[in-house]
Design a protein around this motif. Structure first.
Motif, PDB file in Angstrom:
ATOM      1  N   UNK A 164      50.832  31.173  85.841  1.00 57.30           N
ATOM      2  CA  UNK A 164      51.514  31.142  87.134  1.00 57.30           C
ATOM      3  C   UNK A 164      52.681  30.162  87.147  1.00 57.30           C
ATOM      4  N   UNK A 165      52.516  29.008  86.504  1.00 56.51           N
ATOM      5  CA  UNK A 165      53.515  27.943  86.630  1.00 56.51           C
ATOM      6  C   UNK A 165      54.657  28.046  85.633  1.00 56.51           C
ATOM      7  N   UNK A 166      54.422  28.590  84.457  1.00 56.50           N
ATOM      8  CA  UNK A 166      55.489  28.819  83.475  1.00 56.50           C
ATOM      9  C   UNK A 166      55.165  30.068  82.658  1.00 56.50           C
ATOM     10  N   UNK A 167      55.281  31.234  83.277  1.00 59.11           N
ATOM     11  CA  UNK A 167      54.826  32.478  82.643  1.00 59.11           C
ATOM     12  C   UNK A 167      55.361  32.730  81.231  1.00 59.11           C
ATOM     13  N   UNK A 168      56.617  32.433  80.898  1.00 61.80           N
ATOM     14  CA  UNK A 168      57.058  32.707  79.528  1.00 61.80           C
ATOM     15  C   UNK A 168      56.288  31.937  78.459  1.00 61.80           C
ATOM     16  N   UNK A 169      55.625  30.853  78.853  1.00 60.10           N
ATOM     17  CA  UNK A 169      54.840  30.060  77.909  1.00 60.10           C
ATOM     18  C   UNK A 169      53.641  30.848  77.379  1.00 60.10           C
ATOM     19  N   UNK A 170      53.124  31.764  78.185  1.00 54.28           N
ATOM     20  CA  UNK A 170      51.866  32.451  77.857  1.00 54.28           C
ATOM     21  C   UNK A 170      51.969  33.231  76.549  1.00 54.28           C
ATOM     22  N   UNK A 171      53.164  33.720  76.206  1.00 51.34           N
ATOM     23  CA  UNK A 171      53.299  34.487  74.968  1.00 51.34           C
ATOM     24  C   UNK A 171      52.932  33.656  73.740  1.00 51.34           C
ATOM     25  N   UNK A 172      53.026  32.335  73.847  1.00 48.24           N
ATOM     26  CA  UNK A 172      52.663  31.472  72.719  1.00 48.24           C
ATOM     27  C   UNK A 172      51.146  31.331  72.561  1.00 48.24           C
ATOM     28  N   UNK A 173      50.391  31.872  73.493  1.00 46.97           N
ATOM     29  CA  UNK A 173      48.926  31.827  73.418  1.00 46.97           C
ATOM     30  C   UNK A 173      48.346  33.136  72.884  1.00 46.97           C
ATOM     31  N   UNK A 174      49.207  34.073  72.504  1.00 49.59           N
ATOM     32  CA  UNK A 174      48.739  35.403  72.110  1.00 49.59           C
ATOM     33  C   UNK A 174      47.813  35.364  70.903  1.00 49.59           C
ATOM     34  N   UNK A 175      48.149  34.563  69.903  1.00 47.98           N
ATOM     35  CA  UNK A 175      47.318  34.513  68.701  1.00 47.98           C
ATOM     36  C   UNK A 175      45.944  33.933  69.010  1.00 47.98           C
ATOM     37  N   UNK A 176      45.902  32.904  69.820  1.00 43.64           N
ATOM     38  CA  UNK A 176      44.607  32.323  70.189  1.00 43.64           C
ATOM     39  C   UNK A 176      43.764  33.334  70.961  1.00 43.64           C
ATOM     40  N   UNK A 177      44.386  34.082  71.846  1.00 43.81           N
ATOM     41  CA  UNK A 177      43.652  35.119  72.587  1.00 43.81           C
ATOM     42  C   UNK A 177      43.129  36.191  71.637  1.00 43.81           C
ATOM     43  N   UNK A 178      43.976  36.602  70.709  1.00 41.00           N
ATOM     44  CA  UNK A 178      43.560  37.640  69.759  1.00 41.00           C
ATOM     45  C   UNK A 178      42.379  37.187  68.918  1.00 41.00           C
ATOM     46  N   UNK A 179      42.305  35.865  68.666  1.00 39.47           N
ATOM     47  CA  UNK A 179      41.204  35.311  67.874  1.00 39.47           C
ATOM     48  C   UNK A 179      40.000  34.953  68.730  1.00 39.47           C
ATOM     49  N   UNK A 180      40.077  35.216  70.038  1.00 32.72           N
ATOM     50  CA  UNK A 180      38.984  34.858  70.933  1.00 32.72           C
ATOM     51  C   UNK A 180      38.890  33.374  71.178  1.00 32.72           C
TER      52      UNK A 180
ATOM     53  N   UNK B  72      45.020  32.682  87.037  1.00 29.17           N
ATOM     54  CA  UNK B  72      45.636  33.726  86.222  1.00 29.17           C
ATOM     55  C   UNK B  72      45.489  33.410  84.739  1.00 29.17           C
ATOM     56  N   UNK B  73      45.551  32.139  84.390  1.00 26.68           N
ATOM     57  CA  UNK B  73      45.364  31.759  82.985  1.00 26.68           C
ATOM     58  C   UNK B  73      43.916  31.940  82.567  1.00 26.68           C
ATOM     59  N   UNK B  74      42.983  31.553  83.424  1.00 23.35           N
ATOM     60  CA  UNK B  74      41.561  31.741  83.113  1.00 23.35           C
ATOM     61  C   UNK B  74      41.240  33.220  82.914  1.00 23.35           C
ATOM     62  N   UNK B  75      41.913  34.093  83.665  1.00 28.97           N
ATOM     63  CA  UNK B  75      41.663  35.526  83.527  1.00 28.97           C
ATOM     64  C   UNK B  75      42.047  36.043  82.146  1.00 28.97           C
ATOM     65  N   UNK B  76      42.935  35.326  81.444  1.00 28.59           N
ATOM     66  CA  UNK B  76      43.348  35.743  80.101  1.00 28.59           C
ATOM     67  C   UNK B  76      42.230  35.604  79.081  1.00 28.59           C
ATOM     68  N   UNK B  77      41.156  34.892  79.442  1.00 28.29           N
ATOM     69  CA  UNK B  77      40.032  34.745  78.507  1.00 28.29           C
ATOM     70  C   UNK B  77      39.132  35.969  78.508  1.00 28.29           C
ATOM     71  N   UNK B  78      39.345  36.895  79.437  1.00 28.47           N
ATOM     72  CA  UNK B  78      38.520  38.091  79.511  1.00 28.47           C
ATOM     73  C   UNK B  78      38.747  39.033  78.347  1.00 28.47           C
ATOM     74  N   UNK B  79      37.881  40.021  78.235  1.00 26.97           N
ATOM     75  CA  UNK B  79      37.979  41.035  77.175  1.00 26.97           C
ATOM     76  C   UNK B  79      37.996  40.415  75.786  1.00 26.97           C
ATOM     77  N   UNK B  80      37.188  39.374  75.612  1.00 22.49           N
ATOM     78  CA  UNK B  80      37.078  38.746  74.301  1.00 22.49           C
ATOM     79  C   UNK B  80      38.186  37.774  73.966  1.00 22.49           C
ATOM     80  N   UNK B  81      39.033  37.445  74.953  1.00 24.20           N
ATOM     81  CA  UNK B  81      40.149  36.541  74.677  1.00 24.20           C
ATOM     82  C   UNK B  81      39.761  35.087  74.554  1.00 24.20           C
ATOM     83  N   UNK B  82      38.567  34.729  75.005  1.00 25.56           N
ATOM     84  CA  UNK B  82      38.151  33.337  74.914  1.00 25.56           C
ATOM     85  C   UNK B  82      37.044  33.019  75.885  1.00 25.56           C
TER      86      UNK B  82
END
Length: 617
Positions: free
Chosen positions: A186-202, A213-223
């Protein structure tokens, strides 16, 4: 006939990510069609944002030609209304108020409240102005409301206040990222793309009482989203560190070579085994163990990041220190592909506090109480070190004392809207009204400006030149895309004009490049604690430039470049005991309050991404 256009490469004025953008517009505002924006924002490729912008960035240029812009100084009449006055009359009233206050109450009766949106050059010259033109110690800024806990924790542990000591692109290769008290989605949305690898690795691990909104990114095996009871982040961090120590997951070589204070830390950690922490935080003990083991499994590729959510709290400094301690136990800071950092919020949150706006700090992290530091800066300013005032008051104390005995009587607010942003805003408004004279520099008649005796119109971000320091410590060029409206004056000129009228010593410039050069000289060598260690302020550039982070070599600031804050042993960071506030961490009835390592049952299986915490399924 096709209209000529200009394209100016610059950066967004809002958050510390400082996304790159271009401003496209007509050669002059007069040639723009009626009803169209003066400038159009076009995203630009850059390591931090990679061509992305958030809603604020896309609309950043819309206020430049707003009809409510201030274009002339305003002075308060006897009936409380404002009337336009010339700049000369504005200066005359201001200088008279300064002299009257200092003659009656002393030098510290005049002060300045700055902001973390100011360029490095303005922040630097503002601090210089207060200390040698006013001879006052009373300067602080709105960064105290957001970054002060993180800064204190950084200084406590590393001897250095730095947000991210590595580029955000390092996170692209991370498999595990622990985010505490931050909601960048929510606060700096373009930053989130740098978390893609961590999400992919769970491996995106989010600690937040809310389902953000950031916590929701942990769903579907993201973390994993750990959802503690509000105010218990400190206990949760101590419990994570407890598991790391109790299960011998620490980096022993790193701790021996680069840290001190582990013996003092152990008793605090012993008291917070996961089962006890669960009764306070609501986070299940097995999930605490799961996250701790995940953090320790592969330290290279693991990062711990904090934000304002854990820092803006009565225990903010201790909580940030606990996060640092967790990172140190794992050997993350200074390691290749790992680290600890705090996500700076405001546009120049890093640079604004590095270069002289803090009450106790001179440019380049220099301490205002250190004789050698005072002498170094005084030599650049051309004054006697003995003439420099001592430390002033931090923001909350400075504002609380306005108009009272021993407090500031004449105040300049520049780059802040304290009636909206300060704690106890109602009390701050009353304090402003107690002043003998209040000056506010702003683009609009803000809530704070409405309390002023004098309001000064200043340029917006796209109307000025200078540099900003983003959350990585990357020094960025802010370029002028359009001239300010007639009648508007920049702060560097205001400071220079006022210094001349006050007969201030030293030299003063209205040229941002010249001020940058002086800042480089004033901060040269500052922050060095061991031979050859990086300095937090560039001293090689003679003109503002956009470039890579300033420290070359390793992607993270080496721990060997800092000095412990509680020991003379150079080159080591400090692990400190940080007992939690008893208000939020009292043991449950019947609990054993003695130091206790706790039981360590086998990790219970659970699905990644599940929200766990008090009151949640």
């Amino acid at each position: 006939m096709e209209r000529a256009t200009t394209r100016t490469s610059t950066h967004c004025p809002y958050c510390a990510l400082q996304c790159a953008m271009s401003l496209v517009g007509a050669d002059t505002a007069a040639t723009a069609p009626t009803g169209t924006p003066m400038l159009t924002v076009v995203p630009r490729e850059f390591p931090t944002n990679r061509g992305g912008l958030c809603r604020k960035g896309w609309t950043a240029a819309e206020l430049l030609d707003h009809p409510d812009r201030l274009t002339t100084p305003l002075a308060r009449r006897a009936d409380g209304s404002f009337e336009p006055v010339s700049w000369d009359e504005a200066y005359d009233r201001w200088v008279a108020a300064i002299r009257r206050a200092q003659a009656t109450y002393g030098p510290d009766a005049v002060g300045v409240f700055g902001g973390a949106s100011l360029t490095n050059e303005k922040a630097y010259q503002l601090g210089k102005f207060v200390r040698i033109a006013l001879g006052s110690s009373r300067i602080d800024y709105n960064g105290r409301f957001c970054m002060s806990s993180a800064a204190a924790a950084g200084n406590r542990s590393f001897g250095l206040d730095r947000g991210l000591p590595f580029p955000v692109t390092d996170l692209d290769d991370a498999h595990t990222v622990l985010l505490i008290g931050s909601n960048p989605a929510d606060t700096m949305p373009p930053f989130v793309q740098h978390l893609a690898a961590a999400r992919a690795a769970g491996g995106l691990l989010v600690i937040d009482p809310r389902r953000s909104a950031t916590a929701a990114l942990t769903g579907d095996g993201g973390g994993v989203h750990l959802q503690p009871t509000p105010g218990t982040d400190l206990v949760l961090l101590l419990a994570l560190a407890h598991v790391v120590v109790a299960e011998d997951l620490v980096d022993h070589a790193y701790l021996a070579e680069r840290t001190v204070g582990l013996d003092r830390l152990r008793p605090t950690l012993n008291a917070w085994w996961p089962e006890r922490a669960e009764t306070v935080t609501g986070v299940p003990a097995h999930r605490i163990r799961e996250v701790a083991r995940r953090l320790a499994a592969r330290p290279r590729g693991t990062y711990v990041l904090t934000g304002r959510g854990v820092e803006q709290h009565a225990d903010g400094t201790d909580t940030a220190t606990a996060a640092i301690n967790l990172a140190l136990l794992l050997g993350l800071p200074g390691g290749e592909g790992s680290g600890y950092g705090t996500l700076t919020g405001q546009g120049n949150g890093q640079g604004a506090r590095e270069h002289g706006q803090k009450a106790d700090q001179l440019p380049g992290y220099r301490s205002i109480t250190d004789p050698a530091h005072r002498a170094a800066v005084a030599a650049v300013w051309g004054v006697d070190p003995a003439s420099l005032p001592g430390p002033g008051l931090p923001a909350v104390e400075l504002l609380a004392g306005l108009g009272r005995e021993g407090g500031v009587r004449c105040l300049w607010v520049n780059g802040a809207n304290v009636v909206v942003s300060a704690p106890d805003a109602g009390g701050v408004a009353q304090a402003l009204d107690r002043l003998d004279f209040l000056v506010v520099a702003d683009f609009f008649l803000s809530e704070t400006a409405r309390h002023a005796d004098l309001v000064l119109p200043v340029p917006q971000w796209a109307e000025e030149e200078g540099t900003m320091t983003n959350l990585e410590g990357r020094v960025l060029r802010r370029r002028r895309a359009v001239d300010p409206p007639p009648g508007v004056r920049g702060e560097l000129r205001i400071i220079t004009d006022l210094a001349a009228r006050l007969g201030a010593p030293g030299t003063w410039s209205t040229d941002p490049a010249e001020v940058f050069d002086e800042l480089a000289r004033a901060s040269a060598g500052a922050g060095r604690t061991t031979p050859g260690s990086p300095t937090p302020c560039s001293t090689r550039r003679t003109r503002p430039t956009t470039g890579p982070p300033r420290a070359a070599g390793p992607t993270a600031l080496p721990a060997s470049s800092v000095t412990a804050s509680v020991t003379p042993t150079a080159g080591r960071a400090s692990s400190l005991s940080v007992p939690p506030d008893r208000r939020g961490a009292a043991p449950p009835p019947g609990a054993d309050d003695r130091p206790h390592a706790g039981a360590l049952p086998v990790r219970q299986p659970d699905s990644p991404g599940r929200v766990v915490g008090r009151g949640r399924p």
